[in-house]
Design a protein around this motif. Structure first.
Motif, PDB file in Angstrom:
ATOM      1  N   PRO A 121       3.770   7.067  -7.017  1.00  0.00           N
ATOM      2  CA  PRO A 121       4.152   5.617  -7.695  1.00  0.00           C
ATOM      3  C   PRO A 121       4.543   4.365  -6.737  1.00  0.00           C
ATOM      4  O   PRO A 121       5.417   4.913  -5.739  1.00  0.00           O
ATOM      5  N   PRO A 122       4.389   3.183  -6.525  1.00  0.00           N
ATOM      6  CA  PRO A 122       4.537   2.874  -6.591  1.00  0.00           C
ATOM      7  C   PRO A 122       5.943   1.904  -6.615  1.00  0.00           C
ATOM      8  O   PRO A 122       6.480   1.939  -7.159  1.00  0.00           O
ATOM      9  N   PRO A 142       2.235  -5.193  -8.640  1.00  0.00           N
ATOM     10  CA  PRO A 142       0.650  -3.867  -8.742  1.00  0.00           C
ATOM     11  C   PRO A 142      -0.509  -4.844  -9.881  1.00  0.00           C
ATOM     12  O   PRO A 142      -0.379  -5.691 -10.952  1.00  0.00           O
ATOM     13  N   ARG A 143      -1.800  -5.434  -9.295  1.00  0.00           N
ATOM     14  CA  ARG A 143      -2.586  -5.450  -9.951  1.00  0.00           C
ATOM     15  C   ARG A 143      -3.187  -5.069 -11.541  1.00  0.00           C
ATOM     16  O   ARG A 143      -3.755  -5.367 -12.207  1.00  0.00           O
ATOM     17  N   GLY A 144      -2.911  -3.229 -10.658  1.00  0.00           N
ATOM     18  CA  GLY A 144      -3.539  -3.051 -12.388  1.00  0.00           C
ATOM     19  C   GLY A 144      -3.242  -1.424 -11.597  1.00  0.00           C
ATOM     20  O   GLY A 144      -2.189  -1.445 -11.005  1.00  0.00           O
ATOM     21  N   ALA A 202      -7.037   1.875  -9.012  1.00  0.00           N
ATOM     22  CA  ALA A 202      -7.216   0.433  -9.208  1.00  0.00           C
ATOM     23  C   ALA A 202      -7.482   0.547  -7.243  1.00  0.00           C
ATOM     24  O   ALA A 202      -7.868   0.372  -6.540  1.00  0.00           O
ATOM     25  N   ASP A 203      -6.025   0.491  -6.702  1.00  0.00           N
ATOM     26  CA  ASP A 203      -5.192  -0.023  -5.348  1.00  0.00           C
ATOM     27  C   ASP A 203      -4.605   1.002  -4.959  1.00  0.00           C
ATOM     28  O   ASP A 203      -3.632   1.435  -5.758  1.00  0.00           O
ATOM     29  N   LEU A 204      -4.826   1.714  -3.354  1.00  0.00           N
ATOM     30  CA  LEU A 204      -3.769   1.927  -2.767  1.00  0.00           C
ATOM     31  C   LEU A 204      -2.860   1.042  -2.105  1.00  0.00           C
ATOM     32  O   LEU A 204      -3.490  -0.134  -1.080  1.00  0.00           O
ATOM     33  N   VAL A 211       2.698  -5.039   3.837  1.00  0.00           N
ATOM     34  CA  VAL A 211       2.165  -4.129   2.736  1.00  0.00           C
ATOM     35  C   VAL A 211       1.028  -5.288   3.344  1.00  0.00           C
ATOM     36  O   VAL A 211       0.337  -5.868   2.866  1.00  0.00           O
ATOM     37  N   MET A 212      -0.154  -3.507   2.639  1.00  0.00           N
ATOM     38  CA  MET A 212      -1.359  -3.743   2.749  1.00  0.00           C
ATOM     39  C   MET A 212      -1.788  -3.370   1.396  1.00  0.00           C
ATOM     40  O   MET A 212      -1.571  -2.578   0.911  1.00  0.00           O
ATOM     41  N   ARG A 213      -3.137  -3.547   1.283  1.00  0.00           N
ATOM     42  CA  ARG A 213      -3.418  -2.907  -0.292  1.00  0.00           C
ATOM     43  C   ARG A 213      -5.249  -2.160   0.049  1.00  0.00           C
ATOM     44  O   ARG A 213      -6.030  -3.548   0.756  1.00  0.00           O
ATOM     45  N   LEU A 214      -5.628  -2.010  -0.354  1.00  0.00           N
ATOM     46  CA  LEU A 214      -6.919  -1.082  -0.680  1.00  0.00           C
ATOM     47  C   LEU A 214      -7.631  -1.259  -1.977  1.00  0.00           C
ATOM     48  O   LEU A 214      -6.785  -0.085  -2.932  1.00  0.00           O
ATOM     49  N   LYS A 215      -8.797  -1.974  -1.668  1.00  0.00           N
ATOM     50  CA  LYS A 215      -9.677  -1.690  -3.549  1.00  0.00           C
ATOM     51  C   LYS A 215     -10.537  -0.347  -3.499  1.00  0.00           C
ATOM     52  O   LYS A 215     -11.187  -0.738  -2.306  1.00  0.00           O
ATOM     53  N   LEU A 216      -9.781   0.064  -4.010  1.00  0.00           N
ATOM     54  CA  LEU A 216     -10.795   1.477  -4.431  1.00  0.00           C
ATOM     55  C   LEU A 216     -11.504   1.543  -5.082  1.00  0.00           C
ATOM     56  O   LEU A 216     -11.903   0.773  -5.903  1.00  0.00           O
TER      57      LEU A 216
END
Length: 170
Positions: free
Chosen positions: A78-79, A85-87, A124-126, A165-170
């Motif tokens: 979990p984050p 988180p956006r979602g 939705a995001d990683l 901090v990096m994010r990938l939209k899945l």
């Protein structure tokens, strides 16, 4: 080189996972820290802590097993980073490959599992964090489409490092 077998971690892996986590962190970053700061940080990788996380369905751990030893692992959970988180989101908590296995395709195979597992879990995001001076890792994540979205103070004993901090939209 034949790639090690990738499989889900099981409770019997706990001692080996704890040792691998300490070994990979030290191999990658140990030279950056005073011995007392490194030792304090490595206390986070006890067999007891690994056992708790492996028993928690919110976590997923994949290991690379040569048959003689574990040589890489990826842990989703979990984050926990200090951001909103956006979602529906999941965090890549740890992703390590021992140096002799760099460049073999093992990291790519582990990341394929990370992405599939995150998507299957409905994220939705990683998210992940990566040391600002770990350019090799940043380039690896960028190839998958991760983008910087913030910064994070990463504590190693009494030492504070800056992480992206990096994010990938899945």
């Amino acid at each position: 080189m034949t790639l090690p077998t990738l499989r889900d971690a099981v409770p019997a892996d706990v001692p080996a996972l704890a040792a691998l986590a300490r070994r990979t962190f030290t191999e990658t970053f140990g030279h950056l820290y005073r011995p007392e700061d490194l030792a304090a940080f490595l206390q986070n990788h006890t067999p007891e802590r690994w056992a708790v996380e492996l028993a928690d369905p919110a976590f997923a751990v994949r290991v690379a097993d040569t048959g003689a030893e574990l040589v890489a692992y990826a842990k989703l959970g979990p984050p926990s980073l200090p951001f909103e988180p956006r979602g529906p989101s999941i965090e890549l908590r740890q992703f390590y490959v021992l140096a002799p296995f760099h460049g073999t395709g093992l990291a790519r195979a582990l990341m394929d599992w990370v992405l599939a597992r995150a998507r299957a879990g409905g994220a939705a995001d990683l998210y992940l964090s990566v040391f600002v001076d770990n350019h090799r890792a940043q380039a690896f994540y960028a190839r998958y489409g991760f983008e910087r979205v913030g910064r994070y103070d990463f504590q190693v004993g009494g030492h504070v490092d800056e992480d992206h901090v990096m994010r990938l939209k899945l």
